[in-house]
Design a protein around this motif. Structure first.
Motif, mmCIF file in Angstrom:
data_model
loop_
_atom_site.group_PDB
_atom_site.id
_atom_site.type_symbol
_atom_site.label_atom_id
_atom_site.label_comp_id
_atom_site.label_asym_id
_atom_site.label_seq_id
_atom_site.Cartn_x
_atom_site.Cartn_y
_atom_site.Cartn_z
ATOM 1 N N UNK A 242 0.841 -1.197 0.000
ATOM 2 C CA UNK A 242 0.000 0.000 0.000
ATOM 3 C C UNK A 242 0.876 1.247 0.000
ATOM 4 N N UNK A 243 0.224 2.390 -0.191
ATOM 5 C CA UNK A 243 0.947 3.660 -0.321
ATOM 6 C C UNK A 243 1.619 4.071 0.983
ATOM 7 N N UNK A 244 1.041 3.727 2.128
ATOM 8 C CA UNK A 244 1.642 4.101 3.408
ATOM 9 C C UNK A 244 2.997 3.430 3.593
ATOM 10 N N UNK A 245 3.072 2.137 3.298
ATOM 11 C CA UNK A 245 4.350 1.430 3.418
ATOM 12 C C UNK A 245 5.361 1.952 2.404
ATOM 13 N N UNK A 246 4.869 2.289 1.214
ATOM 14 C CA UNK A 246 5.750 2.869 0.199
ATOM 15 C C UNK A 246 6.351 4.174 0.697
ATOM 16 N N UNK A 247 5.521 5.033 1.289
ATOM 17 C CA UNK A 247 6.003 6.326 1.788
ATOM 18 C C UNK A 247 6.992 6.127 2.939
ATOM 19 N N UNK A 248 6.718 5.174 3.808
ATOM 20 C CA UNK A 248 7.615 4.916 4.931
ATOM 21 C C UNK A 248 8.969 4.406 4.443
ATOM 22 N N UNK A 249 8.958 3.543 3.417
ATOM 23 C CA UNK A 249 10.211 3.029 2.862
ATOM 24 C C UNK A 249 11.001 4.135 2.184
ATOM 25 N N UNK A 250 10.313 5.008 1.478
ATOM 26 C CA UNK A 250 10.990 6.115 0.811
ATOM 27 C C UNK A 250 11.649 7.024 1.830
ATOM 28 N N UNK A 251 10.983 7.261 2.940
ATOM 29 C CA UNK A 251 11.549 8.089 4.007
ATOM 30 C C UNK A 251 12.760 7.410 4.640
ATOM 31 N N UNK A 252 12.699 6.087 4.777
ATOM 32 C CA UNK A 252 13.804 5.349 5.411
ATOM 33 C C UNK A 252 15.020 5.239 4.517
ATOM 34 N N UNK A 253 14.793 5.123 3.236
ATOM 35 C CA UNK A 253 15.892 4.840 2.321
ATOM 36 C C UNK A 253 16.452 6.092 1.654
ATOM 37 N N UNK A 255 16.919 8.685 -1.739
ATOM 38 C CA UNK A 255 17.684 8.449 -2.957
ATOM 39 C C UNK A 255 17.145 7.342 -3.831
ATOM 40 N N UNK A 256 15.870 7.020 -3.678
ATOM 41 C CA UNK A 256 15.266 5.941 -4.459
ATOM 42 C C UNK A 256 14.344 6.522 -5.518
ATOM 43 N N UNK A 257 14.226 5.827 -6.638
ATOM 44 C CA UNK A 257 13.306 6.228 -7.698
ATOM 45 C C UNK A 257 11.933 5.677 -7.375
ATOM 46 N N UNK A 258 10.941 6.568 -7.356
ATOM 47 C CA UNK A 258 9.596 6.210 -6.924
ATOM 48 C C UNK A 258 8.669 6.004 -8.122
ATOM 49 N N UNK A 259 7.894 4.944 -8.061
ATOM 50 C CA UNK A 259 6.802 4.733 -8.999
ATOM 51 C C UNK A 259 5.543 4.518 -8.173
ATOM 52 N N UNK A 260 4.785 5.626 -7.971
ATOM 53 C CA UNK A 260 3.617 5.552 -7.107
ATOM 54 C C UNK A 260 2.524 4.671 -7.650
ATOM 55 N N UNK A 261 2.368 4.637 -8.962
ATOM 56 C CA UNK A 261 1.314 3.808 -9.548
ATOM 57 C C UNK A 261 1.566 2.327 -9.312
ATOM 58 N N UNK A 262 2.831 1.922 -9.413
ATOM 59 C CA UNK A 262 3.190 0.513 -9.227
ATOM 60 C C UNK A 262 3.536 0.179 -7.785
ATOM 61 N N UNK A 263 3.563 1.221 -6.926
ATOM 62 C CA UNK A 263 3.932 1.053 -5.511
ATOM 63 C C UNK A 263 5.328 0.436 -5.366
ATOM 64 N N UNK A 264 6.259 0.935 -6.159
ATOM 65 C CA UNK A 264 7.614 0.380 -6.148
ATOM 66 C C UNK A 264 8.657 1.469 -5.913
ATOM 67 N N UNK A 265 9.781 1.042 -5.379
ATOM 68 C CA UNK A 265 10.978 1.861 -5.262
ATOM 69 C C UNK A 265 12.111 1.156 -5.987
ATOM 70 N N UNK A 266 12.961 1.943 -6.620
ATOM 71 C CA UNK A 266 14.137 1.414 -7.298
ATOM 72 C C UNK A 266 15.368 2.051 -6.676
ATOM 73 N N UNK A 267 16.195 1.215 -6.009
ATOM 74 C CA UNK A 267 17.348 1.708 -5.262
ATOM 75 C C UNK A 267 18.631 1.269 -5.952
ATOM 76 N N UNK A 268 19.523 2.190 -6.329
ATOM 77 C CA UNK A 268 20.795 1.788 -6.950
ATOM 78 C C UNK A 268 21.564 0.843 -6.024
ATOM 79 N N UNK A 269 22.119 -0.212 -6.594
ATOM 80 C CA UNK A 269 22.825 -1.216 -5.798
ATOM 81 C C UNK A 269 23.730 -2.043 -6.698
ATOM 82 N N UNK A 270 24.805 -2.567 -6.089
ATOM 83 C CA UNK A 270 25.666 -3.480 -6.847
ATOM 84 C C UNK A 270 25.139 -4.908 -6.835
#
Length: 320
Positions: A242-253, A255-270
């Motif tokens: 859900x959007x609440x967990x998405x917002x909480x993760x974005x706040x915690x992490x 520097x992530x790319x947000x896609x609100x429609x898909x409820x996803x975050x994309x975090x650069x990583x090796x």
């Protein structure tokens, strides 16, 4: 109790080879462990075939220390030849002989004796699923059948180390995967494979370790995953319920790319275990639950282009 380190099938130090003013191999260091698949990749003209020719005693080198199956190819080439098999890009099969006759001829060349030669031929025809075709002229075989026969001929001498130079060039996908299965079976039986290929998917699928050769220099070595992590573009994709967990993760992490429609975050990583563990720890501190996690890394095509297509931007080094 720790496992003993793997024995070395090929050890190369300071290998050099030139033709006139053209340097083909420029001080290479390389180790290949026994019972593994090692893949040498690089653009055309990088020096791959020259290296195979040196290691298989077909040509000499200008400088360097080499051990192949424990032997020096310069001082004891016969011992090296007795331990290895070579299957080139172009089939060595005699098309005017039957499959069985090709195998028996190889047995004669290995001085196995007539009875042992026929026994070895029968075993290999069965092993490579060529029993029905064994009595037919090899010229009637499909490309995949000829490649299987070619590799079977290499095995007549029971080599511990096989050089496979472009073994699946021109084969259809089904025949290619059949060859992959055969190669894996050989390694499971203790054989070491030194593979050169232009199919990066093949190296990714088969090789325990990979080296990139360019302009006569090894510019990177490692497992497929290690090499992929050399190249920028890897990321971890997180999806939330859900959007609440998405917002909480974005706040915690951050520097992530947000896609609100898909409820996803994309975090650069090796894509490494350490970075993944750190990311999950940060989410755990905020009690944020992840619905779905996937790790995305560049493929070997990306690595190949970065290391050989833009050498000034490439990561030049060796993963030991």
């Amino acid at each position: 109790m720790t496992n003993p380190p793997p024995r070395t099938a090929i050890a190369v130090r300071g290998l050099r080879k030139s033709y006139g003013d053209k340097v083909v191999l420029d001080g290479l260091d390389l180790d290949v462990a026994e019972g593994t698949i090692f893949s040498l990749l690089g653009p055309n003209g990088a020096g791959k075939t020259t290296m195979v020719q040196i290691l298989s005693t077909l040509i000499g080198c200008d400088a360097g220390e080499i051990r192949v199956a424990g032997h020096d190819p310069v001082r004891d080439p016969d011992a090296v030849r007795a331990a290895i098999g070579v299957t080139g890009q172009y089939s060595a099969v005699d098309r005017l002989l039957t499959g069985e006759e090709n195998l028996v001829l190889m047995a004669d060349l290995h001085h196995l004796g007539r009875r042992e030669g026929r026994r070895r031929a029968a075993d290999l025809l069965e092993r490579f699923d060529l029993v029905e075709a064994g009595g037919k002229m090899a010229g009637t075989y499909s490309g995949g059948m000829r490649r299987r026969l070619d590799l079977a001929m290499t095995l007549v001498g029971d080599p511990s180390l096989i050089f496979l130079d472009e073994p699946t060039t021109g084969l259809d996908p089904r025949s290619r995967r059949t060859m992959w299965r055969i190669i894996r079976d050989l390694v499971a039986g203790g054989v070491t494979i030194f593979l050169t290929t232009q199919y990066l998917e093949e190296a990714d699928e088969l090789a325990d370790r990979i080296a990139f050769l360019d302009h006569g220099t090894l510019i990177a070595q490692g497992t497929a995953d290690e090499l992929k992590r050399l190249i920028p573009g890897g990321h971890i994709r997180l999806r939330f319920a859900d959007a609440d967990r998405l917002a909480a993760a974005l706040d915690a992490l951050g520097g992530a790319a947000l896609d609100g429609d898909e409820l996803t975050l994309r975090i650069p990583s090796d894509g490494g275990v350490r970075s993944l563990r750190e990311l999950l720890a940060r989410l755990d501190e905020r009690a944020v639950e992840v619905d779905e996690l996937s790790v995305h890394t560049p493929d070997l095509d990306d690595v190949f282009l970065a290391l050989t297509g833009r050498p000034e931007e490439a990561v030049k080094g060796s993963l030991r």
